[in-house]
Design a protein around this motif. Structure first.
Motif, PDB file in Angstrom:
ATOM      1  N   ASN B 405       0.816  -1.212   0.000  1.00  0.00           N
ATOM      2  CA  ASN B 405       0.000   0.000   0.000  1.00  0.00           C
ATOM      3  C   ASN B 405       0.857   1.273   0.000  1.00  0.00           C
ATOM      4  OD1 ASN B 405      -2.319   1.497  -0.078  1.00  0.00           O
ATOM      5  ND2 ASN B 405      -2.703   1.400   2.119  1.00  0.00           N
ATOM      6  N   HIS B 406       2.169   1.115  -0.136  1.00  0.00           N
ATOM      7  CA  HIS B 406       3.056   2.284  -0.095  1.00  0.00           C
ATOM      8  C   HIS B 406       3.964   2.339  -1.333  1.00  0.00           C
ATOM      9  CE1 HIS B 406       2.160   3.475   4.097  1.00  0.00           C
ATOM     10  NE2 HIS B 406       1.929   2.183   4.262  1.00  0.00           N
ATOM     11  N   CYS B 407       3.636   1.563  -2.356  1.00  0.00           N
ATOM     12  CA  CYS B 407       4.547   1.416  -3.508  1.00  0.00           C
ATOM     13  C   CYS B 407       3.956   1.971  -4.792  1.00  0.00           C
ATOM     14  CB  CYS B 407       4.791  -0.061  -3.817  1.00  0.00           C
ATOM     15  SG  CYS B 407       5.783  -0.898  -2.667  1.00  0.00           S
ATOM     16  N   LEU B 408       4.857   2.431  -5.637  1.00  0.00           N
ATOM     17  CA  LEU B 408       4.521   2.524  -7.056  1.00  0.00           C
ATOM     18  C   LEU B 408       5.684   1.902  -7.810  1.00  0.00           C
ATOM     19  CD1 LEU B 408       6.007   4.893  -9.024  1.00  0.00           C
ATOM     20  CD2 LEU B 408       4.792   6.371  -7.481  1.00  0.00           C
ATOM     21  N   VAL B 409       5.393   1.360  -8.993  1.00  0.00           N
ATOM     22  CA  VAL B 409       6.402   0.677  -9.797  1.00  0.00           C
ATOM     23  C   VAL B 409       6.488   1.364 -11.150  1.00  0.00           C
ATOM     24  CG1 VAL B 409       7.100  -1.499 -10.876  1.00  0.00           C
ATOM     25  CG2 VAL B 409       5.907  -1.540  -8.684  1.00  0.00           C
ATOM     26  N   TYR B 410       7.685   1.760 -11.530  1.00  0.00           N
ATOM     27  CA  TYR B 410       7.902   2.222 -12.897  1.00  0.00           C
ATOM     28  C   TYR B 410       8.329   1.021 -13.749  1.00  0.00           C
ATOM     29  CZ  TYR B 410       7.687   7.323 -12.386  1.00  0.00           C
ATOM     30  OH  TYR B 410       7.263   8.612 -12.204  1.00  0.00           O
ATOM     31  N   GLY B 411       7.566   0.742 -14.786  1.00  0.00           N
ATOM     32  CA  GLY B 411       7.980  -0.247 -15.773  1.00  0.00           C
ATOM     33  C   GLY B 411       8.619   0.474 -16.946  1.00  0.00           C
ATOM     34  N   ILE B 412       9.808   0.020 -17.349  1.00  0.00           N
ATOM     35  CA  ILE B 412      10.578   0.684 -18.404  1.00  0.00           C
ATOM     36  C   ILE B 412      10.588  -0.196 -19.649  1.00  0.00           C
ATOM     37  CG2 ILE B 412      12.830   1.615 -19.038  1.00  0.00           C
ATOM     38  CD1 ILE B 412      13.391   1.761 -15.943  1.00  0.00           C
ATOM     39  N   ILE B 413       9.958   0.294 -20.710  1.00  0.00           N
ATOM     40  CA  ILE B 413       9.942  -0.438 -21.990  1.00  0.00           C
ATOM     41  C   ILE B 413      10.965   0.235 -22.897  1.00  0.00           C
ATOM     42  CG2 ILE B 413       8.561  -1.087 -24.008  1.00  0.00           C
ATOM     43  CD1 ILE B 413       7.208  -2.245 -21.690  1.00  0.00           C
ATOM     44  N   GLY B 414      12.068  -0.429 -23.175  1.00  0.00           N
ATOM     45  CA  GLY B 414      13.116   0.167 -24.003  1.00  0.00           C
ATOM     46  C   GLY B 414      13.116  -0.398 -25.405  1.00  0.00           C
ATOM     47  N   GLU B 415      13.436   0.464 -26.380  1.00  0.00           N
ATOM     48  CA  GLU B 415      13.470  -0.028 -27.767  1.00  0.00           C
ATOM     49  C   GLU B 415      14.545  -1.095 -27.902  1.00  0.00           C
ATOM     50  OE1 GLU B 415      13.130   2.723 -30.915  1.00  0.00           O
ATOM     51  OE2 GLU B 415      13.729   1.269 -32.439  1.00  0.00           O
ATOM     52  N   ASP B 416      14.160  -2.174 -28.535  1.00  0.00           N
ATOM     53  CA  ASP B 416      15.039  -3.320 -28.776  1.00  0.00           C
ATOM     54  C   ASP B 416      15.428  -3.252 -30.247  1.00  0.00           C
ATOM     55  OD1 ASP B 416      16.296  -5.738 -28.423  1.00  0.00           O
ATOM     56  OD2 ASP B 416      14.455  -6.928 -28.293  1.00  0.00           O
ATOM     57  N   LEU B 417      16.702  -3.055 -30.539  1.00  0.00           N
ATOM     58  CA  LEU B 417      17.099  -2.913 -31.944  1.00  0.00           C
ATOM     59  C   LEU B 417      17.200  -4.282 -32.609  1.00  0.00           C
ATOM     60  CD1 LEU B 417      19.743  -0.104 -31.452  1.00  0.00           C
ATOM     61  CD2 LEU B 417      17.497   0.123 -32.524  1.00  0.00           C
ATOM     62  N   PRO B 418      16.892  -4.336 -33.913  1.00  0.00           N
ATOM     63  CA  PRO B 418      16.893  -5.642 -34.591  1.00  0.00           C
ATOM     64  C   PRO B 418      18.307  -6.171 -34.827  1.00  0.00           C
ATOM     65  CG  PRO B 418      16.459  -3.876 -36.158  1.00  0.00           C
ATOM     66  CD  PRO B 418      16.502  -3.230 -34.804  1.00  0.00           C
ATOM     67  N   GLU B 419      18.475  -7.472 -34.556  1.00  0.00           N
ATOM     68  CA  GLU B 419      19.747  -8.145 -34.819  1.00  0.00           C
ATOM     69  C   GLU B 419      19.426  -9.524 -35.384  1.00  0.00           C
ATOM     70  OE1 GLU B 419      22.805  -7.916 -31.809  1.00  0.00           O
ATOM     71  OE2 GLU B 419      21.607  -6.467 -30.721  1.00  0.00           O
ATOM     72  N   GLU B 420      20.111  -9.867 -36.463  1.00  0.00           N
ATOM     73  CA  GLU B 420      19.771 -11.144 -37.125  1.00  0.00           C
ATOM     74  C   GLU B 420      20.064 -12.351 -36.241  1.00  0.00           C
ATOM     75  OE1 GLU B 420      20.850 -11.771 -41.158  1.00  0.00           O
ATOM     76  OE2 GLU B 420      20.264  -9.736 -41.775  1.00  0.00           O
ATOM     77  N   SER B 421      20.973 -12.182 -35.275  1.00  0.00           N
ATOM     78  CA  SER B 421      21.316 -13.319 -34.414  1.00  0.00           C
ATOM     79  C   SER B 421      20.215 -13.627 -33.403  1.00  0.00           C
ATOM     80  CB  SER B 421      22.619 -13.036 -33.680  1.00  0.00           C
ATOM     81  OG  SER B 421      22.519 -11.810 -32.970  1.00  0.00           O
TER      82      SER B 421
END
Lengths: 142, 553
Positions: B405-421
């Motif tokens: 009851n005392h929390c907030l959560v930041y969720g971080i969505i970061g751009e994932d760059l394309p890699e063929e591997s």
């Protein structure tokens, strides 16, 4: 390994649950809210995936003093202790008395009023964000 | 295509076969059926029943950790297929049902930004999309009307657009706390835009902030296509077959798709023929199906002459910052959902040491078991080697008293760059419950993503500290967060380097289309459902307009 919740299992679970969740900080011990009662059957029924680790852990601590049992199980089989702990804490925080003590009404409805002007609009907080202007990079001209 | 109005009987050839009944498949079905085409959709899962969702039950949090966990390998249900992840840094998350993974999504409604479509031009990396934000905007605005998005117009992180169809949801005490910190720092914030209407809308009930979005909404208030799109599609004649696991798309001697072979609920193999096939099975299911569909003509998998099927998988590495405050924040209350979003550090600033950026969503902390977990996974804990008393005994009571009851959560969505591997391949041994080979992921979090998340974690920590946090807990690169399955059948204009064109049509098979997120050339740094649905609408509109020119088997 037995997977029946008999009297022996309940007694062993009750004892170790009180080590994990003792009477302290104004809160009751696990056994005071009957985590070893019917709620134990309910949880094992809901989460059969926990049963193997739960019963393995309970079997391993047979005859040990509860404090020693928790320490030894944590060292020898932390997965089993984690399962016992999850069953105990889930049962504990499902109890109305415990929920009342921590101020948790459960996941209840609290509809908002969609016609109400949001506070952040009325008090000008959002205007500060708007005043800073656009922050996106526009599509470059071809 | 014949254009005969729907109502096809089982196994009768149809104009269009859709594989997958999630967001993009539903968009396709609705508009194709409304245009008078006969449509059959095959979905491996079933219709979700809101009565099954655990949100009203006391055991809600316990169920979230197993039966309703978003990782199919954790749920281990017969309708799920397993995914081999031993060579992946991130576990993919999904759900097999009508509505697909949106059954369990958080409903963050965050369309891609203009720069997301021009990464190569702006930043000299990855690729541009074959179209722009402005090209997509009309489709986005139309989709938002159907979805019933709630939000406040005018967000300076986006160009101006049509207002959302329903007013914003309250940001609550936790959202206000997030705003306190962001305001002190002079950073961008905006009340969360969510796929949850605040008033009754298009078959949806209004959100009542129960806060159990990610185990399915028992209120019928989270916008999922089983409510908002499929009923319309079915009324227009589309036929939806559930419990149908597609194992192969077949082709004829001319190299045209003729339909699909699937296994029904009773284990019987069936065949659905169609003039056009559209695959909408997500960024793992779609390449899996194409790789399964090998033939003499397509020995490396269907539509895979470029060799790009399965490659460039992007999953959005994710970090979380939890702030604990003295004040009570009603931390169990929804939406869950984003209360507040911030795009302060979304655009590239090369001086930070990485390219591109991330979006933050401020979310509530959850129930009492949630003080040590996030979306069903144990993450905020002492971990292996800890002492019993670290998380048990008096310390459990102290931890719950301090955090619950005392929390907030930041969720971080970061751009994932394309890699063929980073790719989806078929596992040589693992199969689903019908014996069909399962996918295997080869995926490593890139240095760019790692550096990006470190930067954003530091900024989020500053944001919660500026808001007065008495404790911060950081979880860097959460493993169970591969919600966004993108890029593995890339779109582009060059058949040598891409699988489909901008209209979703495969370069190699002229009557085979892909409308899901697997076609995304880049991933953006936002939750992708808004863009997936909008791109699908733009593509299906084109297919309908050009249907008289469409080659068919």
């Amino acid at each position: 390994m037995s997977t029946a919740i008999d009297g022996g299992v309940r007694a062993a679970f009750r004892a170790i649950a009180d080590v994990l969740i003792p009477a302290a900080e104004g809160m009751p011990a696990a056994s005071e809210v009957d985590v070893h009662g019917p709620v134990l059957d309910r949880i094992i029924g809901l989460r059969p995936d926990l049963a193997e680790r739960f019963f393995r852990g309970i079997g391993a601590i047979a005859g040990l003093p509860p404090e020693t049992a928790a320490v030894q199980l944590n060292a020898a089989d932390p997965q089993a202790l984690a399962a016992i702990g999850l069953v105990a804490s889930a049962a504990y925080y499902m109890q109305p008395r415990v929920r009342e003590l921590i101020g948790y009404p459960g996941q209840e409805k609290r509809p908002g009023n969609p016609d109400e002007t949001p506070e952040y609009v009325a008090n000008g907080m959002l205007q500060q964000v708007l005043d800073r202007g656009p922050i996106f990079k526009p599509t470059p001209k071809a | 295509m014949s254009g005969k109005t729907g109502g096809a009987r089982r196994d009768e050839p149809v104009d269009v076969l859709i594989v997958g009944a999630g967001p993009s498949g539903a968009v396709a079905a609705r508009y194709l059926a409304a245009a008078g085409l006969s449509v059959v959709a095959l979905e491996q899962g079933h219709w979700p029943d809101a009565a099954d969702f655990p949100g009203r039950k006391r055991e809600f949090e316990l169920a979230a950790q197993k039966r309703w966990h978003p990782n199919p390998n954790v749920r281990d249900l017969p309708r799920d297929y397993p995914v081999e992840t031993s060579a992946s840094d991130i576990n993919p998350l999904m759900y097999a049902a009508v509505g697909g993974s949106t059954t369990l999504y958080a409903g963050h409604w965050t369309p891609f930004l203009p720069s997301d479509f021009r990464v190569k031009t702006l930043d000299g990396i990855a690729d541009d999309w074959p179209f722009t934000y402005e090209d997509l905007l009309p489709s986005l605005e139309e989709i938002e009307r159907e979805v019933g998005v709630s939000g406040l117009p005018g967000n300076p992180a986006y160009p101006p657009q049509r207002a959302f169809p329903t007013p914003p949801l309250p940001i609550g005490k936790a959202g206000r706390k997030a705003v306190e910190g962001l305001d002190k720092l002079g950073w961008h914030w905006w009340p969360g835009t969510n796929a949850m209407p605040s008033v009754p809308y298009n078959g949806l009930n209004p959100c009542v902030r129960r806060g159990t979005c990610m185990t399915g909404c028992p209120e019928g208030a989270k916008s999922t296509v089983n409510i908002t799109f499929w009923p319309h599609a079915i009324r227009s004649g589309a036929r939806l077959i559930t419990g149908a696991r597609v194992r192969e798309i077949e082709v004829n001697d001319q190299g045209l798709a003729t339909g699909a072979v699937y296994i029904d609920e009773n284990g019987r193999e069936r065949r659905q023929r169609a003039a056009v096939v559209i695959v909408c099975a997500n960024g793992i299911g779609t390449p899996r199906l194409l790789l399964l569909s090998k033939s003499k003509r397509f020995p490396d998998g269907l539509a895979n002459r470029s060799g790009m099927v399965g490659k460039r998988l992007m999953m959005h590495p994710f970090s979380a910052v939890l702030g604990v405050f003295e004040d009570e924040l009603d931390g169990w209350m929804g939406p869950f959902g984003q209360l507040v979003e911030s795009f302060e550090f979304y655009e590239t600033d090369a001086s930070r040491g990485f390219m591109r950026g991330a979006k933050w969503g401020a979310m509530p902390g959850g129930g009492p078991l949630g003080v040590t977990s996030f979306v069903g996974s144990q993450i905020f804990s002492a971990g292996e080697g800890g002492m019993v008393e670290d998380v048990w005994g008096e310390n459990l009571h102290k931890l719950v008293a301090r955090r619950f009851n005392h929390c907030l959560v930041y969720g971080i969505i970061g751009e994932d760059l394309p890699e063929e591997s980073n790719q989806v391949v078929l596992d040589p041994e693992l199969t689903d419950s019908d014996g069909v080979p399962a996918p295997k992921l080869l995926y490593k979090v890139s240095q760019n993503s790692h550096d990006m998340l470190r930067f954003h974690v530091a900024r989020c920590t500053e944001a919660v500290e500026a808001a007065g946090a008495i404790e911060t807990v950081v979880v860097h690169q959460v493993r169970d967060t591969g919600w966004h399955l993108l890029g593995s059948c890339r779109m582009g204009e060059d058949a040598a380097t891409s699988v489909v064109d901008q209209w979703g049509r495969s370069h190699d098979v002229p009557n085979l289309y892909i409308f899901d997120g697997s076609t995304f050339p880049t991933s953006g740094g936002v939750n992708p459902t808004a863009t997936i649905m909008s791109v699908a609408l733009r593509q299906v509109r084109r297919l309908i307009a050009q249907r008289h020119l469409q080659e068919a088997a």
